[in-house]
Design an enzyme around this catalytic site. Structure first.
Site, mmCIF file in Angstrom:
data_model
loop_
_atom_site.group_PDB
_atom_site.id
_atom_site.type_symbol
_atom_site.label_atom_id
_atom_site.label_comp_id
_atom_site.label_asym_id
_atom_site.label_seq_id
_atom_site.Cartn_x
_atom_site.Cartn_y
_atom_site.Cartn_z
ATOM 1 N N CYS A 37 0.762 -1.196 -0.043
ATOM 2 C CA CYS A 37 -0.026 -0.149 -0.155
ATOM 3 C C CYS A 37 0.758 1.058 -0.022
ATOM 4 O O CYS A 37 2.214 1.255 0.412
ATOM 5 C CB CYS A 37 -0.984 -0.090 1.213
ATOM 6 N N THR A 39 0.683 3.411 2.065
ATOM 7 C CA THR A 39 1.148 3.573 3.448
ATOM 8 C C THR A 39 2.470 2.855 3.401
ATOM 9 O O THR A 39 3.454 3.478 4.461
ATOM 10 C CB THR A 39 0.208 3.070 4.387
ATOM 11 N N HIS A 42 5.463 4.936 2.191
ATOM 12 C CA HIS A 42 5.669 6.257 3.192
ATOM 13 C C HIS A 42 6.352 5.870 4.461
ATOM 14 O O HIS A 42 7.284 6.611 4.927
ATOM 15 C CB HIS A 42 4.266 6.759 3.598
ATOM 16 N N HIS A 59 -0.484 -4.362 5.907
ATOM 17 C CA HIS A 59 -1.686 -4.466 6.649
ATOM 18 C C HIS A 59 -2.905 -5.071 5.383
ATOM 19 O O HIS A 59 -4.195 -5.103 5.839
ATOM 20 C CB HIS A 59 -2.194 -3.000 7.082
ATOM 21 N N GLU A 60 -2.480 -5.567 4.447
ATOM 22 C CA GLU A 60 -3.444 -6.060 3.428
ATOM 23 C C GLU A 60 -2.862 -7.325 3.080
ATOM 24 O O GLU A 60 -1.843 -7.605 2.758
ATOM 25 C CB GLU A 60 -3.353 -5.234 2.409
ATOM 26 N N CYS A 90 -10.167 0.420 20.638
ATOM 27 C CA CYS A 90 -10.216 0.091 22.117
ATOM 28 C C CYS A 90 -11.628 -0.833 22.666
ATOM 29 O O CYS A 90 -11.665 -1.495 23.432
ATOM 30 C CB CYS A 90 -9.833 1.249 23.142
ATOM 31 N N CYS A 93 -14.313 3.427 23.903
ATOM 32 C CA CYS A 93 -14.654 4.708 23.864
ATOM 33 C C CYS A 93 -15.869 4.831 22.765
ATOM 34 O O CYS A 93 -16.442 4.173 22.420
ATOM 35 C CB CYS A 93 -13.309 5.479 23.103
ATOM 36 N N CYS A 96 -15.859 3.918 19.075
ATOM 37 C CA CYS A 96 -15.929 2.198 19.261
ATOM 38 C C CYS A 96 -17.362 1.958 19.396
ATOM 39 O O CYS A 96 -17.968 1.132 18.487
ATOM 40 C CB CYS A 96 -15.078 1.798 20.123
ATOM 41 N N CYS A 104 -11.078 5.436 16.486
ATOM 42 C CA CYS A 104 -10.951 5.254 17.790
ATOM 43 C C CYS A 104 -9.717 6.136 18.706
ATOM 44 O O CYS A 104 -8.594 6.296 18.037
ATOM 45 C CB CYS A 104 -10.446 3.709 18.094
HETATM 46 ZN ZN LIG Z 1 -3.585 0.190 2.610
HETATM 47 ZN ZN LIG Z 2 -12.331 3.240 21.027
#
Ligand SMILES: [Zn+2]
Ligand SMILES: [Zn+2]
Length: 343
Positions: A37, A39, A42, A59-60, A90, A93, A96, A104
């Site tokens: 990605c 990201t 980066h 993360h994919e 979390c 919160c 969430c 979050c």
């Molecule tokens: Zn991504």
């Molecule tokens: Zn949360």
């Protein structure tokens, strides 16, 4: 296990690391394919403020369930093909509780805040794991996360059937958003992009996208022509650059909506006068909420446009060649999705 690790910025190495051990209600997944990605690029270049090194990015992914540590009942079976939502809120919160786990106050995204999936194995909370039917191409399944991002953006924009949409920036997320906007019933979906290769690629998706190269056409005339002088109902700003910000306020219809998707590397000027005079609505969107990850997987499971999704994957590398793969992602401007094969 083996993993690709960023120990210093601008340097990623494939090396032996310790396999993660499971806490309660966690699952270990053997990764099959993982997507690179923007990201990840980066992070490697040191442009991501929240990252602490050393880090395994990514993360994919799609993989197979290797181990579960729980005393709860589960329908998941060891060896089964699965995906996992990369972010965990979390759970307590206000955000969430509203189902907005993506914003979050104490958000953890693996591959950013903790070790990710550029590895043989990754551990994830069991509640984030979803089974995938065996007959679907795992490469397509690996796109569930970016598809979830596109779905989150379009859903939040409240784009209605028969409306017009402009996506500013025709990279992988931009094209995915255009696909989702079509699926959502948009009458006209335009993509503004300056890279001719990407314009050609998006045209060849054969989904009727109107392609605009703002460097080559009179953009005001083009907006008028495409929207019958009205402007676009929804403009999605994905580019994160000043030119994109200039275009978004200009291209939006009076009373229209601007969705801020791209994260600028440096802040830009926004024509706030246009927001007032045109009564524009402007809203930021970040990653995706779990509900959209689940929905994106349903889109893939029901084969809505898996053949088109597969075409987004333009390059494949073996994880051992991670340096070469990341170098390619940094230097080549024409690719769409790059996949890493794990074994
Ligand atoms: Zn991504
Ligand atoms: Zn949360």
């Amino acid at each position: 296990m083996k993993a690709a690790v960023i120990e210093n910025f601008n340097d990623i190495i494939f090396k032996e690391v310790e396999q993660p051990s499971l806490d309660h209600d966690e699952a270990l997944i053997k990764v099959e394919y993982t997507g690179v990605c923007g990201t990840d690029v980066h992070i490697l270049l040191g442009n991501h403020k929240q990252v602490k090194l050393p880090l395994i990015p990514g993360h994919e992914f799609v993989g197979r369930l290797a181990k579960i540590n729980t005393d709860r009942e589960t329908n998941l079976k060891i060896g089964q093909r699965v995906v996992a939502q990369p972010l965990t809120g979390c759970g307590k919160c206000e955000l969430c509780i509203q189902g907005r786990d993506n914003v979050c106050v104490d958000l953890n995204i693996f591959g950013i805040h903790s070790d990710g999936c550029f590895a043989e194995y990754i551990k994830v909370p069991l509640k984030k794991v979803y089974a995938v039917p065996e007959e679907i191409d795992p490469r397509v399944v690996s796109l569930v996360e970016p598809l979830a991002v596109a779905m989150h953006d379009v859903r939040r924009s409240n784009l209605q059937v028969g409306q017009t949409a402009l996506i500013v920036g025709g990279g992988p997320i931009g094209v995915l958003m255009a696909m989702v906007a079509k699926l959502n019933g948009a009458a006209k979906v335009a993509i503004s992009e300056i890279n001719e290769e990407r314009i050609k690629f998006a045209k060849e998706m054969d989904m009727g996208f109107e392609m605009i190269n703002p460097l080559k056409v009179d953009i005001d005339e083009e907006i008028e022509r495409l929207t019958d002088h009205m402007g676009f109902d929804v403009v999605y700003e994905v580019s994160g650059v000043q030119a994109g910000a200039d275009l978004m306020t200009k291209a939006a219809k009076i009373g229209g909506t601007i969705m801020m998707v791209g994260i600028p590397t440096k802040s830009y000027m926004v024509d706030t006068g246009a927001i007032t005079l045109k009564e524009l609505k402007m809203e930021g969107v970040r990653i995706h909420a779990q509900i959209n990850f689940k929905a994106a997987l349903e889109v893939i499971k029901n084969n809505i446009f898996n053949d088109k999704l597969k075409r987004l994957i333009t390059n494949e590398f073996h994880i051992e060649d991670i340096k070469e793969a990341m170098d390619f992602c940094i230097k080549d401007k024409d690719h769409f999705k790059v996949l890493l094969k794990m074994s």
